[in-house]
Design a protein around this motif. Sequence first.
Motif, PDB file in Angstrom:
ATOM      1  N   ARG A  61       3.209  -1.038  -9.054  1.00 38.60           N
ATOM      2  CA  ARG A  61       3.737  -1.515  -7.767  1.00 38.60           C
ATOM      3  C   ARG A  61       3.263  -0.634  -6.622  1.00 38.60           C
ATOM      4  NH1 ARG A  61       9.687  -0.897  -8.744  1.00 38.60           N
ATOM      5  NH2 ARG A  61       8.791   0.824  -9.900  1.00 38.60           N
ATOM      6  N   PHE A  62       3.232   0.669  -6.846  1.00 46.45           N
ATOM      7  CA  PHE A  62       2.765   1.595  -5.821  1.00 46.45           C
ATOM      8  C   PHE A  62       1.287   1.373  -5.527  1.00 46.45           C
ATOM      9  CE2 PHE A  62       0.798   5.676  -4.679  1.00 46.45           C
ATOM     10  CZ  PHE A  62       1.476   5.939  -3.499  1.00 46.45           C
ATOM     11  N   ILE A  63       0.492   1.224  -6.578  1.00 44.61           N
ATOM     12  CA  ILE A  63      -0.948   1.001  -6.414  1.00 44.61           C
ATOM     13  C   ILE A  63      -1.198  -0.290  -5.640  1.00 44.61           C
ATOM     14  CG2 ILE A  63      -3.122   0.609  -7.634  1.00 44.61           C
ATOM     15  CD1 ILE A  63      -2.058   3.501  -7.808  1.00 44.61           C
ATOM     16  N   GLU A  64      -0.476  -1.350  -5.984  1.00 49.48           N
ATOM     17  CA  GLU A  64      -0.626  -2.628  -5.278  1.00 49.48           C
ATOM     18  C   GLU A  64      -0.220  -2.500  -3.814  1.00 49.48           C
ATOM     19  OE1 GLU A  64       1.486  -5.731  -7.318  1.00 49.48           O
ATOM     20  OE2 GLU A  64       0.434  -5.317  -9.203  1.00 49.48           O
ATOM     21  N   MET A  65       0.889  -1.809  -3.561  1.00 52.53           N
ATOM     22  CA  MET A  65       1.368  -1.630  -2.200  1.00 52.53           C
ATOM     23  C   MET A  65       0.340  -0.857  -1.368  1.00 52.53           C
ATOM     24  SD  MET A  65       4.779   0.272  -0.791  1.00 52.53           S
ATOM     25  CE  MET A  65       4.134   1.908  -1.152  1.00 52.53           C
ATOM     26  N   MET A  66      -0.230   0.185  -1.920  1.00 48.90           N
ATOM     27  CA  MET A  66      -1.220   0.973  -1.197  1.00 48.90           C
ATOM     28  C   MET A  66      -2.496   0.165  -0.969  1.00 48.90           C
ATOM     29  SD  MET A  66       0.459   3.582  -0.476  1.00 48.90           S
ATOM     30  CE  MET A  66      -0.799   4.493   0.372  1.00 48.90           C
ATOM     31  N   GLY A  67      -2.877  -0.641  -1.936  1.00 46.96           N
ATOM     32  CA  GLY A  67      -4.046  -1.493  -1.782  1.00 46.96           C
ATOM     33  C   GLY A  67      -3.875  -2.507  -0.671  1.00 46.96           C
ATOM     34  N   GLU A  68      -2.692  -3.096  -0.599  1.00 46.81           N
ATOM     35  CA  GLU A  68      -2.411  -4.073   0.448  1.00 46.81           C
ATOM     36  C   GLU A  68      -2.375  -3.404   1.818  1.00 46.81           C
ATOM     37  OE1 GLU A  68       1.274  -5.872  -0.678  1.00 46.81           O
ATOM     38  OE2 GLU A  68       0.415  -6.853  -2.419  1.00 46.81           O
ATOM     39  N   GLN A  69      -1.777  -2.237   1.877  1.00 51.49           N
ATOM     40  CA  GLN A  69      -1.626  -1.538   3.152  1.00 51.49           C
ATOM     41  C   GLN A  69      -2.958  -1.066   3.706  1.00 51.49           C
ATOM     42  OE1 GLN A  69       1.329   1.542   3.109  1.00 51.49           O
ATOM     43  NE2 GLN A  69       0.861   2.210   5.178  1.00 51.49           N
ATOM     44  N   TYR A  70      -3.846  -0.624   2.838  1.00 48.76           N
ATOM     45  CA  TYR A  70      -5.108  -0.060   3.286  1.00 48.76           C
ATOM     46  C   TYR A  70      -6.310  -0.960   2.995  1.00 48.76           C
ATOM     47  CZ  TYR A  70      -2.454   4.144   4.154  1.00 48.76           C
ATOM     48  OH  TYR A  70      -1.540   5.035   4.649  1.00 48.76           O
ATOM     49  N   GLY A  71      -6.058  -2.170   2.557  1.00 49.40           N
ATOM     50  CA  GLY A  71      -7.133  -3.124   2.312  1.00 49.40           C
ATOM     51  C   GLY A  71      -8.071  -2.714   1.184  1.00 49.40           C
ATOM     52  N   ILE A  72      -7.504  -2.050   0.197  1.00 45.18           N
ATOM     53  CA  ILE A  72      -8.306  -1.590  -0.942  1.00 45.18           C
ATOM     54  C   ILE A  72      -8.347  -2.666  -2.011  1.00 45.18           C
ATOM     55  CG2 ILE A  72      -8.511   0.154  -2.747  1.00 45.18           C
ATOM     56  CD1 ILE A  72      -7.095   2.074  -0.838  1.00 45.18           C
TER      57      ILE A  72
END
Length: 72
Positions: A61-72
């Motif tokens: 969930r953290f990885i997905e959230m960071m990906g969405e936030q930073y467009g990764i």
Amino acid sequence: MGDILSTLSEADQAALHGIFYQRNTYQELASDLGIKAKSHAWRKVDSALANLKKALLADERFIEMMGEQYGI
């Protein structure tokens, strides 16, 4: 993400809580944790942060959230 913090050991939680929530100095934290020197308290917090980082990077969930936030 609070549930990730709860997966850490009680000692790690106490160290992080003392520094980041209670805003204690390392000297105060050392006293609260029963550690003799503030340098030991600093090492305890450093270790707790490393453990928190490891737990966060293992959480999808953290990885997905960071990906969405930073467009990764």
